[in-house]
Design a protein around this motif. Sequence first.
Motif, short mmCIF file in Angstrom:
data_model
loop_
_atom_site.label_atom_id
_atom_site.label_comp_id
_atom_site.label_asym_id
_atom_site.label_seq_id
_atom_site.Cartn_x
_atom_site.Cartn_y
_atom_site.Cartn_z
N GLY A 79 0.83 -1.21 0.00
CA GLY A 79 0.00 0.00 0.00
C GLY A 79 0.87 1.26 0.00
N ALA A 80 1.90 1.24 0.85
CA ALA A 80 2.79 2.40 0.93
C ALA A 80 3.52 2.59 -0.39
CB ALA A 80 3.78 2.22 2.07
N PHE A 81 3.90 1.47 -1.02
CA PHE A 81 4.60 1.53 -2.29
C PHE A 81 3.69 2.16 -3.36
CE2 PHE A 81 5.84 -0.33 -6.39
CZ PHE A 81 7.16 0.08 -6.44
N LYS A 82 2.43 1.70 -3.37
CA LYS A 82 1.48 2.24 -4.34
C LYS A 82 1.27 3.73 -4.11
CE LYS A 82 -1.52 -1.69 -5.39
NZ LYS A 82 -2.80 -2.27 -4.94
N SER A 83 1.09 4.08 -2.85
CA SER A 83 0.86 5.48 -2.52
C SER A 83 2.07 6.32 -2.93
CB SER A 83 0.58 5.59 -1.02
OG SER A 83 1.02 6.80 -0.51
N MET A 84 3.28 5.78 -2.70
CA MET A 84 4.50 6.48 -3.08
C MET A 84 4.54 6.67 -4.60
SD MET A 84 8.39 5.10 -2.69
CE MET A 84 8.35 3.91 -4.02
N CYS A 85 4.17 5.61 -5.33
CA CYS A 85 4.22 5.71 -6.79
C CYS A 85 3.22 6.72 -7.31
CB CYS A 85 3.96 4.35 -7.42
SG CYS A 85 5.32 3.23 -7.16
N SER A 86 2.00 6.70 -6.73
CA SER A 86 1.00 7.61 -7.29
C SER A 86 1.35 9.06 -6.95
CB SER A 86 -0.41 7.24 -6.84
OG SER A 86 -0.68 7.79 -5.59
N ARG A 87 1.87 9.29 -5.75
CA ARG A 87 2.26 10.66 -5.41
C ARG A 87 3.52 11.07 -6.17
NH1 ARG A 87 1.38 10.67 1.16
NH2 ARG A 87 -0.47 9.36 1.13
N GLY A 88 4.42 10.10 -6.37
CA GLY A 88 5.64 10.38 -7.13
C GLY A 88 5.30 10.67 -8.58
N TRP A 89 4.34 9.92 -9.11
CA TRP A 89 3.91 10.14 -10.48
C TRP A 89 3.33 11.55 -10.63
CZ3 TRP A 89 4.87 8.99 -15.14
CH2 TRP A 89 3.95 9.27 -16.17
N ALA A 90 2.53 11.95 -9.65
CA ALA A 90 1.95 13.30 -9.68
C ALA A 90 3.07 14.35 -9.72
CB ALA A 90 1.05 13.52 -8.48
N TYR A 91 4.14 14.07 -8.99
CA TYR A 91 5.29 14.98 -8.95
C TYR A 91 5.95 15.06 -10.33
CZ TYR A 91 9.72 16.83 -6.93
OH TYR A 91 10.82 17.57 -6.62
N ILE A 92 6.09 13.90 -10.99
CA ILE A 92 6.70 13.88 -12.32
C ILE A 92 5.81 14.63 -13.31
CG2 ILE A 92 7.35 12.39 -14.26
CD1 ILE A 92 8.16 10.28 -12.23
N VAL A 93 4.50 14.37 -13.22
CA VAL A 93 3.58 15.05 -14.12
C VAL A 93 3.69 16.56 -13.95
CG1 VAL A 93 1.12 15.48 -14.58
CG2 VAL A 93 1.96 13.14 -14.32
N LYS A 94 3.78 16.96 -12.68
CA LYS A 94 3.91 18.39 -12.39
C LYS A 94 5.20 18.93 -13.00
CE LYS A 94 4.08 20.92 -8.08
NZ LYS A 94 4.05 20.65 -6.66
N ALA A 95 6.28 18.16 -12.86
CA ALA A 95 7.57 18.60 -13.41
C ALA A 95 7.50 18.70 -14.93
CB ALA A 95 8.68 17.65 -12.98
N ALA A 96 6.76 17.77 -15.54
CA ALA A 96 6.72 17.72 -17.00
C ALA A 96 5.70 18.70 -17.58
CB ALA A 96 6.39 16.31 -17.47
N THR A 97 4.85 19.26 -16.73
CA THR A 97 3.86 20.21 -17.25
C THR A 97 4.12 21.61 -16.72
OG1 THR A 97 2.38 19.52 -15.47
CG2 THR A 97 2.05 18.51 -17.63
N ILE A 98 3.64 21.89 -15.52
CA ILE A 98 3.74 23.24 -14.97
C ILE A 98 5.18 23.72 -14.91
CG2 ILE A 98 3.28 24.66 -12.94
CD1 ILE A 98 1.04 22.77 -12.23
N ILE A 99 6.05 22.85 -14.39
CA ILE A 99 7.42 23.30 -14.18
C ILE A 99 8.16 23.44 -15.50
CG2 ILE A 99 9.61 22.64 -13.09
CD1 ILE A 99 7.76 21.46 -10.84
N LEU A 100 7.91 22.51 -16.42
CA LEU A 100 8.50 22.61 -17.75
C LEU A 100 8.05 23.91 -18.43
CD1 LEU A 100 10.14 21.00 -19.93
CD2 LEU A 100 7.94 20.35 -20.87
N LEU A 101 6.75 24.18 -18.31
CA LEU A 101 6.18 25.37 -18.91
C LEU A 101 6.81 26.63 -18.31
CD1 LEU A 101 3.89 24.97 -20.97
CD2 LEU A 101 2.34 25.92 -19.27
N CYS A 102 6.90 26.65 -16.99
CA CYS A 102 7.47 27.81 -16.32
C CYS A 102 8.93 28.00 -16.74
CB CYS A 102 7.40 27.66 -14.81
SG CYS A 102 5.75 27.86 -14.19
N ASN A 103 9.66 26.89 -16.76
CA ASN A 103 11.07 27.00 -17.14
C ASN A 103 11.22 27.54 -18.54
OD1 ASN A 103 12.25 26.18 -14.80
ND2 ASN A 103 12.28 24.03 -15.35
N THR A 104 10.35 27.05 -19.44
CA THR A 104 10.41 27.52 -20.82
C THR A 104 10.13 29.02 -20.86
OG1 THR A 104 9.50 25.38 -21.40
CG2 THR A 104 9.60 27.01 -23.14
#
Lengths: 71, 666
Positions: B442-467
């Motif tokens: 359960g903890a692993f799944k929770s880590m993955c889903s929250r980690g995935w959200a972090y990656i998505v954020k990095a690849a969208t909002i943060i990428l956009l801001c950096n650009t």
Amino acid sequence: MSLAEALEGKDYIIEEILTDDEELNAFLFSLGCYSGESITVVAKRKKNLTVSIKDARYNIDIQLASAIIVR
Amino acid sequence: MRIALTGNPNSGKTTLYNAITGKNERVGNWAGVTVDKKESPIKKSLYEAGEELVAVDLPGAYSMSPFTSEESVTSSYVKEDNPDVIINIVDGTNLSRSLFFTTQLLELGIPMVVALNKSDVNESKETIIDADTLSEKLGCPVIPTTSTTGEGHKELIAKAVELKGTSQKAPYIQGDVDLTDKAAVEAADRKRFDFVNAIVKDVETRKVLTKDKNFGDKLDNVLTNKWLGIPIFAVVMYLVFQISQAWVGPFIADTLVAWLESFQGWVGDKVGDASPLLYALLIDGVIGGVIAVIGFLPLVMVMYFLIALLEDCGYMSRVAVVLDPIFKKVGLSGKSVIPFVITIGCAVPGIMASRTIRNERERRATAMIAPFMPCGAKVPVIALFAGAFFDGAGWVSTVAYFVGILLIFLSALLVNKIAGYKARKSFFIIELPEYKAPSLLGAFKSMCSRGWAYIVKAATIILLCNTAVQIMQTFNWSFKEAASADESILASIAGPFAYILVPFVGVLSWELAAAAITGFIAKENVVGTLAVCFVGLDNLIDTEELAMMEGSGAEVAGVMAITKVAALAYMMFNLYSPPCFAAIGAMNSEMKSAKWIWGGIGLQLGVGFTVAYLVYTIGTLVTDAASLAAGPAIAGLVAIVIMVAIVIALINNTNKQLKKEYAISK
């Protein structure tokens, strides 16, 4: 006497809950904490106690314990 | 067809919901984890083809009369939104309390199935519940389930589908009760409990009585001990930070960064022949900035994993008990602790967790000050500054969290003074769930889903801001390549704000201002923007990331051209000034008051500025007094004096009003 003076490990019957906070009263009721029901003091500490109501454990502070009158 | 999941808090609704929908919503072993309604289609593998099934997860409630705002979500949903079938999750270990709500739900007429949950716990305690008799008495199907293992889920769904379109007969009908007559309502509720008690007596055989002392109580005696409780909590939290940010996290980060760099190199080769401008824009700027953020992902993920374990084992309620006396001193209660701990992962769910606090002032104050606890997005900021200026010293992170906790206490006091804390009786009651071994999966799944959200954020909002940052610092207002970054669009926008930073960084730097501003969009941006803005810094950050920093740390510090003290002050400004917009939005929805939300943002700005100013001024006086410029120091002091004056005026005003109220009430 109030639950704050109750002894650890003993069963009591609730007589009255002294509060004018209707919501709190209704909440305690939905947990099964109302006059006529039994309550057990599982552990007693200085500032809080653990009680067993129906089949659950709750931690209550000494203020709430003083508002629960038992016999 | 919609199936509503209802039941008492902590009966396992969200665990069941996750199991049947494949979602990854937050679960935890305490009452009140879910504060909002969620819906999702049920996995096709669980039922025969046909109409699509949608599960609706609802916050837990003890009865149909709502106690806190999240409980009202549940009662109004089942009353007004007409779900096709209700699945009532009943905590099999606490039948005597759960069935009260069950009998109320049965009166609605909506077809219902009871999921008799936690069958595994009952088995281990040798509690036997006669499901057939229970079903007969309630007049609805009863399916034994274990939501953590999936036992009984298929059968449960099949029964729910079967019942669609039928109508439910209630085994107990309250009849006409004047709902405004309190005594009559209570009398009716007593009768309902009597009815429930009679059923329980018939269907349940217990070997172990709940009131008997058990192992959990012994553990409670240690964990909530007057002297040991707080030190144990401190050690637990220290371990969470140490493991995620010093021991395991950086180790994984090294490997990850090596991969990312080879990716950057690969892309670099592809566009190598293109213009140097494109190269700088794409490789150094955009990709470099994102890598700078993703490089910190392992630290955050390890932290998510550990926090998920903590949430799952049942310790959170005990922490609330341990800290209740301390928080009472500043006008809050132990209930505020859970929002603060969740904020360590992310402030948005942390702030939302304050919804379970019944007292409005306490709830608003909790939502307002929770962001002082550094969240997962601030971990990269801390790690960057610790690495670049302090040889990656562990104390920087410790200090960051410690100051956060201190600020929570101080601000709580301040909020009380301003909001007018009337000494009224406040009662504390919290359910102590049984301890359980936390689920690693359960903890692993929770880590993955929250980690995935972090990656998505990095690849969208943060990428956009950096650009955007990269483009804005490359071009000037006539959209020609700026001769130097100082003449760029970004410099002219961020420039004016840089003056605010002077009293605590000692230099006028539009780059630092730009980073702080983009930080409001997402705190990771502080790192990304710094990487983009400071020429050469991007390479340093992503090449050696973290462990790196022995070698390049000094260089990063050199590029930024601020002192160590200023770096610490600037970092703290970013940690304790208002959180990202998402968190401010969450604050707004919990506070529901324009006055409070603006007050909150004002408080956070004031606190961020004051802390940074004090750290810089005092720090500089101690380390190198001669370098302290008098002008900015005085300007900063004046600003703080004005803020203090405003606060005192507000407090006086409140006191006057309180006096008036007391005078009238006498």
